[in-house]
Design a protein around this motif. Structure first.
Motif, short mmCIF file in Angstrom:
data_model
loop_
_atom_site.label_atom_id
_atom_site.label_comp_id
_atom_site.label_asym_id
_atom_site.label_seq_id
_atom_site.Cartn_x
_atom_site.Cartn_y
_atom_site.Cartn_z
N ASN A 70 79.56 4.89 73.56
CA ASN A 70 78.83 3.80 74.22
C ASN A 70 77.61 3.36 73.43
O ASN A 70 77.09 2.26 73.66
N GLU A 71 77.14 4.21 72.52
CA GLU A 71 75.97 3.84 71.73
C GLU A 71 76.28 2.74 70.73
O GLU A 71 75.37 2.09 70.20
N THR A 72 77.54 2.50 70.46
CA THR A 72 77.93 1.39 69.59
C THR A 72 77.88 0.09 70.39
O THR A 72 77.92 0.09 71.62
N ASP A 73 77.80 -1.03 69.69
CA ASP A 73 77.86 -2.32 70.38
C ASP A 73 79.25 -2.52 70.98
O ASP A 73 80.26 -2.04 70.44
N LEU A 74 79.31 -3.25 72.09
CA LEU A 74 80.59 -3.51 72.75
C LEU A 74 81.63 -4.09 71.78
O LEU A 74 82.81 -3.77 71.84
N GLU A 75 81.16 -4.93 70.86
CA GLU A 75 82.08 -5.63 69.96
C GLU A 75 82.43 -4.81 68.72
O GLU A 75 83.28 -5.23 67.92
N ASP A 76 81.81 -3.63 68.52
CA ASP A 76 81.95 -2.89 67.26
C ASP A 76 83.04 -1.83 67.34
O ASP A 76 82.79 -0.63 67.44
N ARG A 77 84.28 -2.26 67.27
CA ARG A 77 85.41 -1.34 67.35
C ARG A 77 85.45 -0.41 66.13
O ARG A 77 85.78 0.77 66.26
N ALA A 78 85.09 -0.93 64.96
CA ALA A 78 85.14 -0.11 63.75
C ALA A 78 84.22 1.10 63.86
O ALA A 78 84.57 2.21 63.42
N ALA A 79 83.04 0.92 64.45
CA ALA A 79 82.11 2.04 64.59
C ALA A 79 82.69 3.10 65.51
O ALA A 79 82.57 4.31 65.24
N ARG A 80 83.32 2.68 66.60
CA ARG A 80 83.91 3.67 67.52
C ARG A 80 85.08 4.38 66.86
O ARG A 80 85.28 5.59 67.05
N LEU A 81 85.88 3.66 66.09
CA LEU A 81 87.02 4.28 65.42
C LEU A 81 86.56 5.33 64.42
O LEU A 81 87.17 6.41 64.30
N ALA A 82 85.47 5.06 63.72
CA ALA A 82 84.93 6.04 62.77
C ALA A 82 84.51 7.31 63.50
O ALA A 82 84.75 8.43 63.02
N ILE A 83 83.89 7.17 64.65
CA ILE A 83 83.48 8.34 65.44
C ILE A 83 84.72 9.11 65.89
O ILE A 83 84.78 10.35 65.80
N LEU A 84 85.73 8.40 66.40
CA LEU A 84 86.93 9.04 66.93
C LEU A 84 87.72 9.79 65.87
O LEU A 84 88.50 10.69 66.18
N ASN A 85 87.53 9.43 64.62
CA ASN A 85 88.24 10.10 63.52
C ASN A 85 87.42 11.18 62.84
O ASN A 85 87.93 11.85 61.94
N ASP A 86 86.20 11.37 63.28
CA ASP A 86 85.34 12.39 62.68
C ASP A 86 85.77 13.78 63.17
O ASP A 86 85.85 14.01 64.39
N PRO A 87 86.05 14.73 62.25
CA PRO A 87 86.55 16.06 62.66
C PRO A 87 85.60 16.79 63.61
O PRO A 87 86.05 17.44 64.56
N ASP A 88 84.30 16.72 63.36
CA ASP A 88 83.34 17.40 64.25
C ASP A 88 83.37 16.77 65.64
O ASP A 88 83.30 17.48 66.66
N TYR A 89 83.46 15.44 65.68
CA TYR A 89 83.52 14.78 66.98
C TYR A 89 84.80 15.15 67.71
O TYR A 89 84.79 15.39 68.93
N ILE A 90 85.92 15.20 67.00
CA ILE A 90 87.19 15.55 67.64
C ILE A 90 87.10 16.92 68.30
O ILE A 90 87.54 17.10 69.44
N ARG A 91 86.52 17.88 67.60
CA ARG A 91 86.39 19.23 68.18
C ARG A 91 85.51 19.21 69.43
O ARG A 91 85.83 19.85 70.45
N ALA A 92 84.39 18.48 69.35
CA ALA A 92 83.48 18.41 70.50
C ALA A 92 84.15 17.71 71.69
O ALA A 92 84.02 18.15 72.84
N PHE A 93 84.87 16.62 71.42
CA PHE A 93 85.54 15.89 72.49
C PHE A 93 86.58 16.77 73.17
O PHE A 93 86.66 16.82 74.41
N LYS A 94 87.40 17.48 72.37
CA LYS A 94 88.45 18.32 72.95
C LYS A 94 87.84 19.43 73.81
O LYS A 94 88.36 19.78 74.87
N ARG A 95 86.72 19.99 73.35
CA ARG A 95 86.04 21.03 74.13
C ARG A 95 85.59 20.47 75.48
O ARG A 95 85.77 21.10 76.52
N MET A 96 84.98 19.30 75.44
CA MET A 96 84.50 18.66 76.66
C MET A 96 85.65 18.32 77.59
O MET A 96 85.63 18.62 78.78
N TRP A 97 86.70 17.67 77.06
CA TRP A 97 87.77 17.17 77.92
C TRP A 97 88.56 18.30 78.58
O TRP A 97 88.98 18.17 79.74
N MET A 98 88.72 19.41 77.89
CA MET A 98 89.52 20.50 78.44
C MET A 98 88.69 21.53 79.20
O MET A 98 89.24 22.46 79.79
N SER A 99 87.37 21.35 79.23
CA SER A 99 86.51 22.30 79.93
C SER A 99 86.89 22.38 81.41
O SER A 99 86.98 21.38 82.11
#
Length: 631
Positions: free
Chosen positions: A347-376
């Motif tokens: 959400n910290e990215t601009d609404l129109e900035d899909r590229a910024a969100r995609l970069a976050i979603l492909n970051d290995p550290d972010y992926i690990r953190a997201f999976k930890r959160m979602w499966m908690s």
């Protein structure tokens, strides 16, 4: 109770409403006529006679009542581009309260040293595109709270408007933007805030709005990780400012620090007349029956009982939403996702900035953190699993795929299905067990994007990568049980009204909630309808200290007609639509209650009739600026 005015001449009657069932001030309803002349109620009673130029409205079988109040809106921006507020007018709302949750336009644009507070504060809190906000900021021509009231008074208002003084903007005015989000005020700055607040209340502002919810973050770099200015205020600052409100007889609108029961208790003891000399009228968002944290609604009811007790002598009104708390998400863009750090990063990215969100979603550290959160709490054993089982989770955000329904998606087969079903379809396709209605587009997508799916967290991540905001889904986070909702809105300790109208263009649609409250109340017959009308009209006017809320003789003629049969058959949740609004150059989620409200009068003028707006709505003045009653 019937009122009769024998001296009124038929020639003084502009409009005569015949044989309506009239609800007013909580009295037993009565069948009678209502006469309107020169914008006011001039007579009520049986068999009133029209004049030669009187418009006569046959209201037999209809309910007449004062126009409804919407006490929690964020219409500050919409008033600048669509002052008729059509999305509330059509549902019978004739008075709105603006500048809730510490945000508003009382101090103008406040642009200085690169800061753009209207954009920076509103973009994420209200999920409104920055382009819309910048356009609004460009048109601002005032700089002080007094000038803003003069501006509002000159708009072609549809509904009447009452405004709070927004604390975030008050802080920016006294301290500057950067200091307002980094430190405490000096004594001189706090004194300046007190003087400004005192002057605003004297000019007619109804009170002060503050905010402490963990969803409200700034939208400008490098401050995206910071909350809006009001949330940097400590208890001493709030106490000093609310004392000004107390002394003036105004109202304090607030939200609780959700994750601190002790902080909530200490903060809202400021309402106590026992502790502070006299009660402070306080209204707080919100009493919700949250699906995965049942303690919230219990705490709300406990607070209301305790603070209004004869020992503490408070004047405390927790707001309740008269509907299921259904929210929509465009990708992960939704107010509730701000509470979870891993979702907030997107959400910290601009609404129109899909590229910024995609970069976050492909970051290995972010992926690990997201999976930890979602499966908690969803696997293994431990405190998180226990909290989930007991419905005492820390977050309001709902992570249950079966509760998330796809509303819009490039894959048409997925629309209308819950994400658990979609997840199982994906797994079936990958395991060479294709569903019967599989289309080529769906198969190609799954085989291209979803081959590395090991669990539902991987599935969710890939959905966001593949579709971003082109995927829209909805979920009901709170108030799932209609009878529980009815119990809450009928509770005299709570006040119906957390509607959030004008906010979150594509994430919420609660413009019609006053009607949903009336429908729920009607299950108990006329007595309960009368009670609910009182809560939505004169009680709201009294709490906010403004005129209106009744249709006694001499009152301004703000009133509506409702078809009770249509109300009985109305399903508000099923009547949400996406409409493109030219004023915003953007889509908006709205409600349609066609047939329920047959006519809306504001200031004696017909604003809505037979499913049509007056051609003059938004072009000429119907409503008025409501100033705080003299204390």
């Amino acid at each position: 109770m019937t009122n009769q005015h024998s001296s009124i001449a038929p020639t003084d009657i502009d409009t005569l409403i015949k044989q309506a069932k009239v609800f007013n001030r909580g009295h037993d309803p009565v069948i009678e006529d209502i006469a309107i002349g020169n914008g006011r109620i001039v007579a009520r009673g049986p068999a009133l006679e029209p004049g030669p130029n009187t418009e006569v409205i046959d209201a037999k079988g209809l309910w007449a009542m004062p126009g409804l109040f919407d006490i929690h809106t964020h219409y500050d921006l919409e008033l600048e581009v669509a002052p008729g507020l059509p999305e509330s007018t059509r549902h019978g709302t004739t008075t709105v309260v603006i500048a809730n949750c510490s945000l508003g336009l009382a101090f103008g644009a406040q642009r200085e040293n690169g800061a753009d507070p209207i954009v920076d504060c509103y973009a994420r809190v209200e999920n409104i595109p920055k382009g819309v906000l910048r356009d609004c900021a460009e048109k601002v021509s005032w700089q002080t709270p007094a000038e803003y009231l003069h501006h509002l008074d000159g708009l072609a208002l549809g509904p009447n408007v009452a405004t709070l003084l927004p604390h975030s903007m008050l802080r920016i005015d006294a301290m500057g933007f950067n200091d307002s989000i980094s430190r405490d005020p000096s004594q001189a700055e706090l004194s300046a805030m007190q003087r400004t607040l005192k002057g605003a209340l004297a000019d007619g502002y109804v009170g002060l709005s503050t905010d402490a919810l963990p969803f409200h973050y700034l939208a400008n770099q490098p401050n995206c990780h910071k909350t809006i200015p009001t949330q940097f205020a400590k208890y001493g600052e709030l106490k000093a400012l609310t004392q000004v409100v107390r002394d003036a007889g105004g109202i304090w609108q607030a939200t609780p620090p959700k994750d601190s029961a002790l902080g909530t208790m200490k903060t809202f003891l400021l309402t106590s007349g026992r502790l502070h000399g006299r009660p402070l009228t306080t209204t707080v968002v919100a009493a919700l029956d949250i699906a995965n944290n049942k303690k919230i609604v219990r705490l709300a009811l406990f607070l209301a009982r305790m603070l209004n007790s004869r020992w503490l002598k408070g004047n405390f009104h927790m707001q309740a939403l008269g509907a299921a708390f259904k929210t929509w998400a465009d990708g992960v863009i939704t107010p509730l996702s701000e509470e979870i750090p891993e979702l907030r990063a997107l959400n910290e990215t601009d609404l129109e900035d899909r590229a910024a969100r995609l970069a976050i979603l492909n970051d290995p550290d972010y992926i690990r953190a997201f999976k930890r959160m979602w499966m908690s709490g969803k696997q293994g054993w431990g405190l998180a699993r226990l909290k989930r089982k007991l419905k005492l989770e820390d977050y309001a955000f709902n992570r249950t795929l079966a509760d998330m329904t796809v509303e819009r998606c490039p894959i048409e087969n997925w629309q209308g299905k819950d994400l658990q079903t979609v997840y199982e379809r994906v797994l079936a396709i990958l395991q060479q067990r294709p569903p019967q209605d599989l289309c080529e587009e769906e198969q190609q997508l799954v085989e291209r994007d979803f081959t590395a799916i090991n669990d539902e967290a991987d599935f969710m991540l890939q959905l966001l990568r593949s579709f971003d905001t082109a995927l829209s889904w909805s979920t009901i986070t709170a108030n799932r049980d209609p009878q529980k909702v009815r119990e809450l809105i009928m509770n005299p300790l709570l006040l119906p009204g957390f509607n959030d109208s004008g906010a979150h263009l594509t994430n919420m649609a609660f413009y019609d909630v006053n009607l949903r409250c009336l429908k729920l109340a009607a299950e108990g017959g006329d007595k309960d309808v009368s009670y609910m009308v009182k809560r939505l009209t004169c009680d709201a006017a009294d709490v906010f200290g403004v005129d209106g809320g009744s249709i006694d003789i001499g009152d301004t003629a703000d009133l509506i007609l409702i078809d009770p049969e249509q109300l009985t058959n109305y399903e508000g949740q099923a009547n949400v639509e996406r409409r493109y609004r030219e004023e915003f150059q953007h889509e908006q989620l709205v409600n349609r209650s066609d047939g329920v409200v047959t006519q809306v009068f504001i200031g004696g003028q017909s604003a809505w009739r037979d499913q049509q707006f007056s051609p003059q709505l938004g072009k000429q003045k119907f409503g008025r600026l409501l100033r705080r009653r003299a204390h």
